[in-house]
Design an enzyme around this catalytic site. Structure first.
Site, PDB file in Angstrom:
ATOM      1  CE1 TYR A   1      -3.357   2.851   0.787  1.00  0.00           C
ATOM      2  CE2 TYR A   1      -1.628   2.981   2.029  1.00  0.00           C
ATOM      3  CZ  TYR A   1      -2.925   3.894   1.237  1.00  0.00           C
ATOM      4  OH  TYR A   1      -3.629   5.158   1.252  1.00  0.00           O
TER       5      TYR A   1
ATOM      6  CD  GLU B   1      -6.304   5.436  -0.471  1.00  0.00           C
ATOM      7  OE1 GLU B   1      -6.087   5.492   1.016  1.00  0.00           O
ATOM      8  OE2 GLU B   1      -7.162   5.097  -0.438  1.00  0.00           O
TER       9      GLU B   1
END
Length: 389
Positions: free
Chosen positions: A109, A197
């Site tokens: 991530y 993101e």
């Protein structure tokens, strides 16, 4: 303002951030060309909606057989996708992203956002990619690694290397990660982004890093500087009432309750909703009509909140500093005369020309309930719905 995944990845390509081969389709007739462009034995089909959890809702699928691919695409385009982040009605699927498949070794991530407490952009990364980062933060916070970025220097290479080592990357992967996170920061600053993101950022079987997904939220207040980005807005993904509010310069957000709120000032609007909740009610919306509102805008605000079939009562809370209370009263009366109002209205007015405003409401043919203060207003509107006074 949110961007779709395919729009976000187009920006990634501009900044040399590696992404899989892919093509967007809006009609089944475009599918064959899209499949050829990805040059892959199998295809990943991704519904383009402004919501997470698409895979859980059936909006992301890997397909190999041409017949299954065509059948799946035909059924998905034009449908409404329900995910854990949408309501029961879901969001319309007008476009699909057809992408190549990858041999994935690891999922990471990576994200950048504004840390308002420290007044800095913060880089967040985790080895627990492919999961909701909120769940990771709650269950295993030690898996999240962060670095604040000094505005005067920007992201420093050593910060990127530190994060790469924390993720367990090695060799050429460290340099790849530093280039990706540095490019993300430049993109973040150049385009006035509030959140970006990559989840997951994958390490392929060949040791290459690639952005498998992409999410970008833009700062609405800076869109005037980016007309090309502003033109990417997909209004089909937005609440219809919120779109209407934007056209009339009203700050409106739909909620799930039955007590509509019309307030001037964001802070006062939040306090109003808090008082409604405190006394057992549920607000139907956040609505800030602004400090310099007019009677016409108040009338439009009434039309807006009454378009919600869940609304069973209205609480008007106005502090007339910049705006005059008599103008608010005029707008309320105009709305009542022009819009069919069949729910109780509780009004609390304070400030400039308050006595004249109250008198106008008293003389109105509609039975408007006056309140002496915010707490009194919250109690009265809940009482009219059968709650405790």
């Amino acid at each position: 303002m949110n961007l779709h995944e395919y729009q976000s990845k187009a920006l990634f390509r501009e900044y040399k951030i590696p992404v899989p081969k892919g093509q967007v389709v809006e009609d089944i007739s475009e599918l064959d060309e899209a499949v050829k462009s990805v040059a892959s034995d199998a295809c990943v089909v991704k519904a383009q909606v402004h919501a997470g959890g698409r895979g859980k809702g059936g909006g992301v699928k890997v397909l190999r057989a041409p017949g299954e691919l065509r059948e799946y695409v035909s059924g998905l385009i034009g449908s409404r996708l329900v995910t854990p982040q949408t309501d029961i009605n879901g969001l319309p699927v007008n476009r699909l992203l057809i992408e190549q498949t990858l041999d994935i070794d690891r999922e990471l991530y990576l994200g950048l956002l504004v840390d308002r407490t420290h007044r800095r952009v913060i880089v967040m990364c985790s080895a627990a990619g492919g999961m909701n980062i909120e769940d990771v933060a709650a269950a295993t916070p030690e898996k999240i690694h962060t670095r604040h970025i000094e505005p005067q220097t920007g992201l420093m290479p050593y910060q990127g290397r530190e994060l790469a080592f924390a993720l367990g990357l090695h060799g050429d992967q460290v340099g790849q990660f530093v280039r990706i996170v540095s490019a993300l920061y430049r993109l973040f600053i150049d385009k006035d982004i509030s959140l970006v993101e990559i989840n997951p950022l994958v390490v392929t079987a060949h040791g290459e890093l690639m952005a498998l997904d992409a999410k970008i939220n833009l700062d609405d207040n800076a869109l005037y500087r980016h007309p090309a980005l502003a033109s990417l807005r997909d209004e089909s993904q937005e609440d219809e009432r919120e779109r209407t509010a934007r056209r009339h310069d009203l700050n409106y957000i739909s909620l799930d309750g039955n007590i509509a709120c019309m307030v001037n000032g964001a802070g006062l609007a939040m306090a109003t909703m808090d008082l409604i909740k405190l006394h057992g009610g549920e607000p139907a919306n956040f609505l800030d009509v602004g400090g310099g509102t007019t009677a016409e805008r108040v009338s439009e605000a009434f039309r807006l909140i009454l378009s919600n079939p869940k609304v069973e009562a209205i609480l008007v809370n106005i502090f007339g500093g910049i705006v005059r209370c008599d103008l608010i009263a005029e707008g309320i009366i105009e709305a009542i005369n022009n819009v069919h109002v069949s729910v109780p209205i509780v009004v609390r007015l304070e400030g400039t020309n308050v006595e004249r405003g109250r008198k106008m409401l008293e003389e109105c043919d509609f039975d408007i309930i006056a309140a002496d203060g915010l707490t009194d207003a919250a109690r009265k509107v809940i009482a009219r719905l059968g709650g405790k006074p």
